[in-house]
Each structure stands twice: as C-alpha cells, then as structure tokens.
Design a protein around this motif. Structure first.
Motif, PDB file in Angstrom:
ATOM      1  N   ALA A  78       0.990  -1.183   0.051  1.00 44.09           N
ATOM      2  CA  ALA A  78       0.019   0.021   0.151  1.00 44.09           C
ATOM      3  C   ALA A  78       0.974   1.225  -0.016  1.00 44.09           C
ATOM      4  O   ALA A  78       0.239   2.226  -0.576  1.00 44.09           O
ATOM      5  N   ALA A  79       1.920   1.273   0.607  1.00 39.11           N
ATOM      6  CA  ALA A  79       2.674   2.248   0.704  1.00 39.11           C
ATOM      7  C   ALA A  79       3.180   2.963  -0.505  1.00 39.11           C
ATOM      8  O   ALA A  79       3.478   4.098  -0.967  1.00 39.11           O
ATOM      9  N   ALA A  80       3.322   2.165  -1.582  1.00 38.68           N
ATOM     10  CA  ALA A  80       3.646   2.329  -3.162  1.00 38.68           C
ATOM     11  C   ALA A  80       2.717   3.716  -3.452  1.00 38.68           C
ATOM     12  O   ALA A  80       3.175   4.358  -4.421  1.00 38.68           O
ATOM     13  N   ALA A  81       1.447   3.493  -3.046  1.00 39.22           N
ATOM     14  CA  ALA A  81       0.628   4.481  -3.441  1.00 39.22           C
ATOM     15  C   ALA A  81       0.598   5.675  -2.949  1.00 39.22           C
ATOM     16  O   ALA A  81       0.076   6.688  -3.601  1.00 39.22           O
ATOM     17  N   LEU A  82       1.682   5.902  -2.057  1.00 37.23           N
ATOM     18  CA  LEU A  82       2.052   7.402  -1.639  1.00 37.23           C
ATOM     19  C   LEU A  82       2.585   8.170  -2.396  1.00 37.23           C
ATOM     20  O   LEU A  82       2.977   9.463  -2.511  1.00 37.23           O
ATOM     21  N   ALA A  83       3.517   7.530  -3.521  1.00 40.25           N
ATOM     22  CA  ALA A  83       4.226   8.101  -4.698  1.00 40.25           C
ATOM     23  C   ALA A  83       3.089   9.139  -5.451  1.00 40.25           C
ATOM     24  O   ALA A  83       3.660  10.018  -6.180  1.00 40.25           O
TER      25      ALA A  83
END
Length: 216
Positions: free
Chosen positions: A211-216
């Motif tokens: 999910a953290a990849a969505a912060l990009a």
C-alpha cells in the motif's frame, strides 16, 4: 520544501512503509504508541522542519489496525475518511457522551473529535488503491477486546471500518500546522474478543509495504 511526513507507531511499521516507497523525498518516522505521544512527536517534527525552512507538504498516519468484521478483511487496506477520537468523552448512566457534546468551546477540542482526511490526498490514494476499504478509522487509547464494546463502537460510529491508536493525534498535529492529512492502515485482526493468536501481523505488514507504494 520536503514531501510527505509518514508517521507510524512502531519501527516494524516504519520499515514496512519504507520498503514500499520509491520516493526518497518522503520521511518515515516511528513516533510511538497512542494518540498523545503520536500527536506530540508529529507536532515537533513539523515544527522543526518548518523552522529549518523545509516544511512538509502533508502528513500520513500509517500502520497496522484492527478491522470491523464485515467491513474489511484481515490483510485488507483501509483509507480513513476521518480519524475519530472514539473514546474521548464521559461516561453517564445513559451511555457514553462524546467530548464535543459536553459543552466545551470548539477551540478547546483541537479541531473537533474527528479530523477529516484531505479530500485531494484521499482521492489520490483511492485512485492508486482501488481495492482499499474507505471509511472512518477510530482512534482509541484502549484497544477493543469484547463483543459488547465492539457493538457499542459500531452503534456510535456506523461508518467506521477500523480502529488504531494514533491517527487522531497525528491528525490534530497536521491540522494545527495547516497541512493535508490522511490515515492509511492495513488490517492484522478483526475487532472483537481479544485473541492474540488470531492476529496476522506478518500479512498486515506485507500489505502495508504494498500500500505504501500508493503514496508516490
């Protein structure tokens, strides 16, 4: 100017977030467990960055949470529409009274008993995480551990999908700094009667990395 400040409760959550972040311009910091320490530490980080002339552009409270059964599955991802101080208030013979119904002036409530997610930041994350469950995330100082308390939370907050321990505190710090805020959680266990053996922390941390990849 610096990018997003992503705060977690514990180092394991911070490591999971960092593993999924392709953008080195984001700062990920474990700040401690509970709304008080999370709010205080986040406020300090924001103030130091502003004083250094490198203010953050937004704040994310990220980590693992409990999920309401029927709303989100274990291993699922949650995006908070608002972060709610669910146990801030008073008991009474008629039941729990939220602090905003006790007659206190609004300016003493640090932004109210719920901090809304920034609509643009939330919309971006929803676009990048189309499978995520969207709803209120409750901030509690005592993790729910009985069927009775679970149902009481459901009754008071029908839009809630998860509970954690830091989001509201982080949200208040962001609000005072005038910064966009959102809460991102992955689910390790269903909310209800406490069963530590049923927690799936490894799966939740792996989901947090994804999910953290969505912060990009």
């Amino acid at each position: 100017m610096t990018g997003l400040l992503v705060v977690t409760a514990v180092p394991a959550e911070a490591e999971a977030v960092r593993a999924g972040l392709p953008d080195a311009d984001m700062v990920v910091v474990p700040v401690g467990v509970g709304p008080a320490v999370a709010g205080a530490a986040t406020a300090r980080l924001l103030a130091l960055a502003e004083a250094a002339g490198r203010p953050y552009q937004g704040v994310v409270s990220a980590g693992v949470a409990g999920g309401f059964a029927g709303a989100v599955a274990v291993g699922g991802t949650v995006l908070g529409t608002r972060s709610v101080a669910a146990d801030l208030g008073a008991e009474s013979p008629a039941g729990f009274i939220p602090v905003d119904e006790l007659g206190m002036p609004p300016e003493l409530l640090g932004g109210g008993v719920a901090i809304a997610a920034d609509p643009d930041l939330l919309a971006t994350l929803q676009s990048n995480l189309p499978e995520a469950t969207v709803g209120a995330v409750l901030t509690v100082s005592t993790v729910t551990g009985t069927a009775r308390s679970t149902e009481e939370l459901r009754r008071r907050h029908p839009d809630a999908v998860a509970e954690a321990m830091e989001g509201y505190g982080v949200g208040v710090a962001a609000a005072h700094a005038g910064l966009p805020f959102v809460e991102l959680r992955t689910v390790s266990n269903p909310i209800g009667p406490r069963d530590r053996d049923a927690w799936r922390m490894r799966e939740a941390l792996a989901a947090l990395t994804t999910a953290a990849a969505a912060l990009a």
